[in-house]
Design a protein around this motif. Structure first.
Motif, PDB file in Angstrom:
ATOM      1  N   SER A   1      21.657  -1.722 -18.988  1.00  0.00           N
ATOM      2  CA  SER A   1      21.411  -2.827 -20.472  1.00  0.00           C
ATOM      3  C   SER A   1      21.912  -1.809 -21.875  1.00  0.00           C
ATOM      4  CB  SER A   1      20.680  -3.938 -20.348  1.00  0.00           C
ATOM      5  OG  SER A   1      20.183  -4.458 -21.956  1.00  0.00           O
ATOM      6  N   LEU A   2      22.134  -1.924 -22.623  1.00  0.00           N
ATOM      7  CA  LEU A   2      22.331  -1.624 -23.911  1.00  0.00           C
ATOM      8  C   LEU A   2      21.050  -1.264 -24.378  1.00  0.00           C
ATOM      9  CD1 LEU A   2      24.163   0.187 -26.187  1.00  0.00           C
ATOM     10  CD2 LEU A   2      24.375  -1.892 -27.384  1.00  0.00           C
ATOM     11  N   LEU A   3      19.983  -2.652 -24.852  1.00  0.00           N
ATOM     12  CA  LEU A   3      19.106  -2.787 -25.113  1.00  0.00           C
ATOM     13  C   LEU A   3      17.917  -2.576 -23.993  1.00  0.00           C
ATOM     14  CD1 LEU A   3      19.003  -6.648 -26.647  1.00  0.00           C
ATOM     15  CD2 LEU A   3      19.042  -4.138 -28.041  1.00  0.00           C
ATOM     16  N   ASP A   4      18.329  -1.727 -23.096  1.00  0.00           N
ATOM     17  CA  ASP A   4      16.550  -1.277 -22.737  1.00  0.00           C
ATOM     18  C   ASP A   4      17.588  -0.899 -21.570  1.00  0.00           C
ATOM     19  OD1 ASP A   4      14.449  -0.215 -21.590  1.00  0.00           O
ATOM     20  OD2 ASP A   4      14.115  -2.833 -20.279  1.00  0.00           O
ATOM     21  N   LEU A   5      17.461   0.386 -21.876  1.00  0.00           N
ATOM     22  CA  LEU A   5      18.549   1.641 -20.882  1.00  0.00           C
ATOM     23  C   LEU A   5      17.495   2.024 -19.523  1.00  0.00           C
ATOM     24  CD1 LEU A   5      19.627   4.125 -23.601  1.00  0.00           C
ATOM     25  CD2 LEU A   5      21.330   2.358 -22.465  1.00  0.00           C
TER      26      LEU A   5
ATOM     27  N   PHE B   1      28.757  -3.159 -26.179  1.00  0.00           N
ATOM     28  CA  PHE B   1      28.098  -3.395 -27.662  1.00  0.00           C
ATOM     29  C   PHE B   1      28.034  -4.800 -28.358  1.00  0.00           C
ATOM     30  CE2 PHE B   1      29.824   0.383 -28.655  1.00  0.00           C
ATOM     31  CZ  PHE B   1      29.055   1.824 -27.759  1.00  0.00           C
TER      32      PHE B   1
ATOM     33  N   SER C   1      26.245  -5.888 -24.107  1.00  0.00           N
ATOM     34  CA  SER C   1      24.454  -4.805 -23.776  1.00  0.00           C
ATOM     35  C   SER C   1      25.123  -4.453 -21.952  1.00  0.00           C
ATOM     36  CB  SER C   1      23.979  -5.496 -23.671  1.00  0.00           C
ATOM     37  OG  SER C   1      24.003  -5.848 -24.682  1.00  0.00           O
ATOM     38  N   ASN C   2      26.574  -4.430 -21.695  1.00  0.00           N
ATOM     39  CA  ASN C   2      26.767  -4.074 -20.203  1.00  0.00           C
ATOM     40  C   ASN C   2      27.733  -2.714 -20.175  1.00  0.00           C
ATOM     41  OD1 ASN C   2      26.969  -4.706 -18.075  1.00  0.00           O
ATOM     42  ND2 ASN C   2      28.532  -6.111 -17.657  1.00  0.00           N
TER      43      ASN C   2
ATOM     44  N   GLN D   1      24.588  -6.078 -34.096  1.00  0.00           N
ATOM     45  CA  GLN D   1      24.808  -4.346 -33.695  1.00  0.00           C
ATOM     46  C   GLN D   1      24.219  -3.091 -34.063  1.00  0.00           C
ATOM     47  OE1 GLN D   1      29.359  -3.550 -34.106  1.00  0.00           O
ATOM     48  NE2 GLN D   1      28.942  -4.440 -32.032  1.00  0.00           N
TER      49      GLN D   1
ATOM     50  N   GLN E   1      21.152  -3.069 -31.983  1.00  0.00           N
ATOM     51  CA  GLN E   1      21.273  -2.702 -31.026  1.00  0.00           C
ATOM     52  C   GLN E   1      21.629  -1.232 -30.852  1.00  0.00           C
ATOM     53  OE1 GLN E   1      24.736  -5.807 -30.037  1.00  0.00           O
ATOM     54  NE2 GLN E   1      23.874  -5.946 -28.042  1.00  0.00           N
TER      55      GLN E   1
ATOM     56  N   ILE F   1      18.418   0.143 -31.462  1.00  0.00           N
ATOM     57  CA  ILE F   1      17.576   0.368 -30.186  1.00  0.00           C
ATOM     58  C   ILE F   1      17.629   0.901 -28.616  1.00  0.00           C
ATOM     59  CG2 ILE F   1      16.389  -1.325 -28.081  1.00  0.00           C
ATOM     60  CD1 ILE F   1      16.720  -3.100 -30.373  1.00  0.00           C
TER      61      ILE F   1
ATOM     62  N   ASN G   1      14.552  -7.845 -22.618  1.00  0.00           N
ATOM     63  CA  ASN G   1      14.765  -6.906 -22.832  1.00  0.00           C
ATOM     64  C   ASN G   1      13.466  -5.344 -23.847  1.00  0.00           C
ATOM     65  OD1 ASN G   1      17.498  -5.696 -21.915  1.00  0.00           O
ATOM     66  ND2 ASN G   1      17.684  -7.431 -23.231  1.00  0.00           N
TER      67      ASN G   1
ATOM     68  N   ARG H   1      23.273 -11.545 -14.682  1.00  0.00           N
ATOM     69  CA  ARG H   1      22.228 -10.277 -14.848  1.00  0.00           C
ATOM     70  C   ARG H   1      21.398 -11.001 -15.100  1.00  0.00           C
ATOM     71  NH1 ARG H   1      24.764  -6.729 -20.032  1.00  0.00           N
ATOM     72  NH2 ARG H   1      25.118  -9.113 -19.599  1.00  0.00           N
TER      73      ARG H   1
END
Lengths: 311, 478
Positions: A61-65, A275, A278-279, B114, B117, B120, B142, B476
């Motif tokens: 997830s982009l927000l929680d790498l 973006f 978030s995938n 964006q 995001q 972050i 998240n 997910r």
């Protein structure tokens, strides 16, 4: 053995006999001089590529790498079944083919015209190269305004001439050609520039000889100029192909991939996955797949356009 | 001649000794500077100036005395005075805490999510981020936001209006400070309706007096019909100005055509249409692709096919008199006054479908979990949200509804039209947007579907595709 092979063999033997082994200190100097460039390439080119390759095997997830999960080839398996991806690849190929079909011959013709010392050539060159130094986002915003369905410049002209106004970017059938037109307008100056450089490198004696033989006009271009510019054409085709694959700004600004995915291409699809959704893992799989496809396409082009002809 | 014996004007400008000396001095200065920054309090700071309301509602630990920079990411507001308001408050805060510096980053509203995001994902986000409340569930899911319960007074939290508090909370903890509350109303150009002798929607403070969507469309069609032959083309309905503008730009606005077609106390299908996503926020099929939702989108599509509203964004269309109606947020009333629009305007309740419906949410600031200065960030938020500063924002600067109940009592205008209508809309028919951990994906997919439908795609088929896509994305979070 053919004559060509015999000649190559002789050159190789002569080169081997006269080759001087470079001293070790030269190799060290060479290594030191090349190291920063190699490090830069490794960090900024190879590194992200490897990172993308590794990410493509994970769900990220982009927000929680930090919270990623190894999924093996699942992203690729999903990609193969993703109709939107294949639709976007289809759009990409249509765009590439359309661009090559229009831009390369048009750029060649314009370069031949601009190579002559005619009145207004300087102005025409400046006009052609202006988009090259203009921001892509600015170009997209201006074209977007011109394409506006109710208030745009194009429809004002169409309306004034008595024809029915057109939806352009809001029509599934017209949106991709409309974007293609922007792309050609934006990039053609670059292709013309390369063709001009190629034309100016052709020795004048070749043309003089052709003229003595009575070859002029279209026949001169077809049988003399074009074969001599085969390598230049290959470069222009390569560049146009690569630029076409990575087209993003006009789609982002003007259509966001719509309407109904009509202008969604490979890069915009990848952007959406990373973006908007978030995938990141899935987007990486798209990126890797696109790289492989582009490399394959360029290899085919290289094979088709290869030449031993020199002047 | 020895160089030192040369007249000064003939000495070389840069000698090796001078160069090395300068390098040493630079190095020492750099090291001292770095040490001062690391120690935090080496350099003198200006004397603090007390804040009128102190730090209420901040209840966290004492703030640092070290020199630190708080980075704030927020939207760039459309009117200059709104941005200046932030500058003024930041200056007041740093005057009270001179060791703090505020770095104010602004982006257009459409790019805010964006930008947040990416910041972050980059691992070093701003300490404070403004987001639209709709997206808060995703940031919380998240772990991108810090809970504020231990830092903000309980009575402040309990004062927040229900839709926004629901949206900004998770497991009973508040994650974002509600900057403002927004609802929709029907603003219209009364002169235009009068000129073309078309019956205008009711001016009322009671949302129950609202016209249905069908009746409203009939009036818009009459307007369209009446002005044929007129040189000046006037749209019956202004396009959305939210997000990037035009169709498909804002679920907060356009999603009401889907959700108001549902009914929370109707059949199973109607109830799901109203809810718009499953209770756990991970299933969209059976919620956004119901026959009711498709009917809602058919209605919306008809506004474009009947040429009642344009297919592209037209900034300021209503304010400039190029559109008769404008269904937009409550902020429109103050903006119309600020812009001194050149026509008589009126406000009617937002039209009703099976449900009288407005999305009720608004922007909110959260403290990024990656922030190294959480107490200071929360204290700044508390200062921005204290009563005095909020009252100025809502009554003089922006005109949005407050997000706290007590402020309505202190602002007399909420006892008068049209602000009373807005308050009643908030209380009687404003609902939070669908809460899903995939909120950003949810809105992107639906916005895209709404745009396609506006431009001619078949509503039922397009919604089915959107729902299928959403279920893949939301899986997910299961």
């Amino acid at each position: 053995m053919t004559t060509q092979a015999l000649r190559t063999d002789a050159v190789r033997r002569r080169t081997a006999s006269t080759a001087v082994r470079a001293p070790r200190s030269h190799k060290l100097t060479l290594g030191i001089l090349l190291a920063p460039a190699c490090a830069g390439l490794a960090i900024f080119q190879l590194g992200p590529l490897v990172y993308a390759l590794l990410n493509s095997l994970r769900q990220v997830s982009l927000l929680d790498l930090t919270r990623s999960k190894y999924v093996g080839l699942a992203n690729y398996a999903e990609l193969l079944q993703d109709m939107t991806f294949w639709h976007s690849m289809g759009n990409t190929l249509l765009y590439v083919v359309g661009k090559l079909a229009v831009q390369v011959p048009l750029a060649f013709a314009l370069a031949v015209l601009l190579d002559r010392k005619l009145r207004g050539t300087a102005l025409a060159r400046a006009a052609l190269f202006a988009p090259l130094v203009t921001s892509g986002a600015v170009i997209a915003v201006i074209w977007n305004l011109m394409y506006f369905p109710d208030t745009g410049l194009f429809n004002a002209i169409i309306d004034w001439s008595g024809l029915p106004t057109q939806p352009f970017l809001t029509s599934s059938a017209q949106a991709l050609p409309a974007i293609l037109l922007v792309g050609i307008w934006e990039d053609i100056g670059f292709s013309v520039l390369i063709f001009l450089a190629g034309l100016q490198a052709v020795p004048a004696s070749v043309y003089e000889a052709a003229e003595l033989d009575g070859v002029r006009g279209f026949r001169l271009a077809r049988f003399v100029t074009l074969p001599l510019l085969r390598r230049t054409t290959m470069v222009v085709t390569f560049m146009a192909t690569v630029f076409s694959f990575r087209v993003f700004t006009p789609i982002f600004v003007m259509t966001q991939g719509g309407p109904d995915n009509a202008t969604n291409n490979a890069v915009y699809f990848m952007y959406q996955q990373a973006f908007q959704f978030s995938n990141l893992g899935y987007a990486s799989a798209v990126g890797v797949t696109v790289i492989i496809l582009v490399a394959g396409l360029l290899a085919i082009q290289a094979r088709l356009l290869r030449t031993d002809l020199e002047y | 001649m020895h160089p030192s014996h040369q007249p000064p004007s003939h000495r070389p400008a840069i000698t090796r000794r001078r160069f090395l000396g300068a390098l040493g001095a630079l190095g020492t200065a750099g090291a001292v500077g770095a040490a001062a920054t690391a120690c935090g309090s080496a350099a003198p700071v200006a004397a603090p100036i007390a804040l009128p309301d102190g730090l209420w509602p901040y209840t966290g630990p004492a703030l640092t005395k070290q020199r630190i920079t708080l980075r704030v990411l927020r939207q760039q507001f459309p009117i200059k005075v709104q941005d200046q308001y932030f500058t003024k408050l930041f200056a007041q805060f740093t005057a009270a805490y001179p060791n703090l510096r505020i770095e104010d980053q602004t982006v257009p509203f459409g790019e805010l999510s964006q930008k947040a995001q990416l910041a972050i994902a980059g691992g070093s986000p701003p300490d404070i981020i403004l987001t639209f409340g709709d997206f808060m569930p995703e940031y919380v899911a998240n772990n991108a936001a810090v809970p504020l319960d231990d830092l903000i007074a309980r009575d402040f939290i309990e004062d927040i209006v229900t839709p926004t508090r629901t949206l900004h909370s998770h497991d009973g903890k508040l994650y974002a400070m509600p900057w403002e509350q927004q609802i929709l109303a029907h603003f219209y150009n009364a002169d235009v309706f009068a000129k073309y002798r078309v019956e205008a929607p009711p001016v009322s403070d009671d949302p129950a007096d609202a016209w249905t969507w069908e009746r409203t469309r009939d009036a818009w069609r009459e307007l369209e019909e009446a002005q044929r032959g007129d040189d000046r083309r006037l749209w019956s309905l202004a396009p959305s100005i939210m997000g990037p503008g035009g169709p498909g730009s804002s679920y907060w606005f356009e999603g009401i055509f889907l959700r108001s077609a549902g009914d929370k106390s109707g059949t199973e299908s109607e109830r799901r249409t109203f809810e718009a996503v499953s209770a756990d926020g991970t299933t969209a099929r059976g919620y956004v692709d119901t026959p009711e939702a498709a009917a809602g989108m058919e209605y919306y599509q008809s506004l474009f096919t009947d040429r009642l509203t344009p297919r592209a964004g037209l900034p300021n269309a209503w304010y400039d008199g190029r559109a008769a109606s404008f269904i937009n947020a409550d902020t429109t009333a103050l903006r119309a006054q600020q812009l001194k629009v050149k026509f008589r305007w009126a406000v009617a309740p937002v039209p009703t479908g099976k449900t009288q419906f407005s999305h009720g949410s608004g922007a909110g600031f959260f403290v990024a979990s990656a922030s190294k200065h959480v107490p200071e960030a929360a204290a700044l938020l508390a200062f921005l949200h204290n009563d005095a500063n909020r009252m100025t924002w809502h009554s003089e600067v922006r005109g949005t509804l407050p997000a706290r109940k007590s402020l309505f009592e202190r602002l007399p205008r909420y006892r008068q039209h049209p602000y009373k209508l807005m308050l009643n809309t908030l209380e009687k028919c404003a609902y939070p947007p669908p809460a899903t951990p995939g909120a950003l994906s949810y809105q992107y997919v639906l916005n895209s579907a709404i745009k396609d439908i506006a431009l001619g795609a078949a509503p039922a088929e397009r919604l089915t595709r959107a729902a299928t896509k959403l279920d893949t994305l939301l899986a997910r979070y299961r």
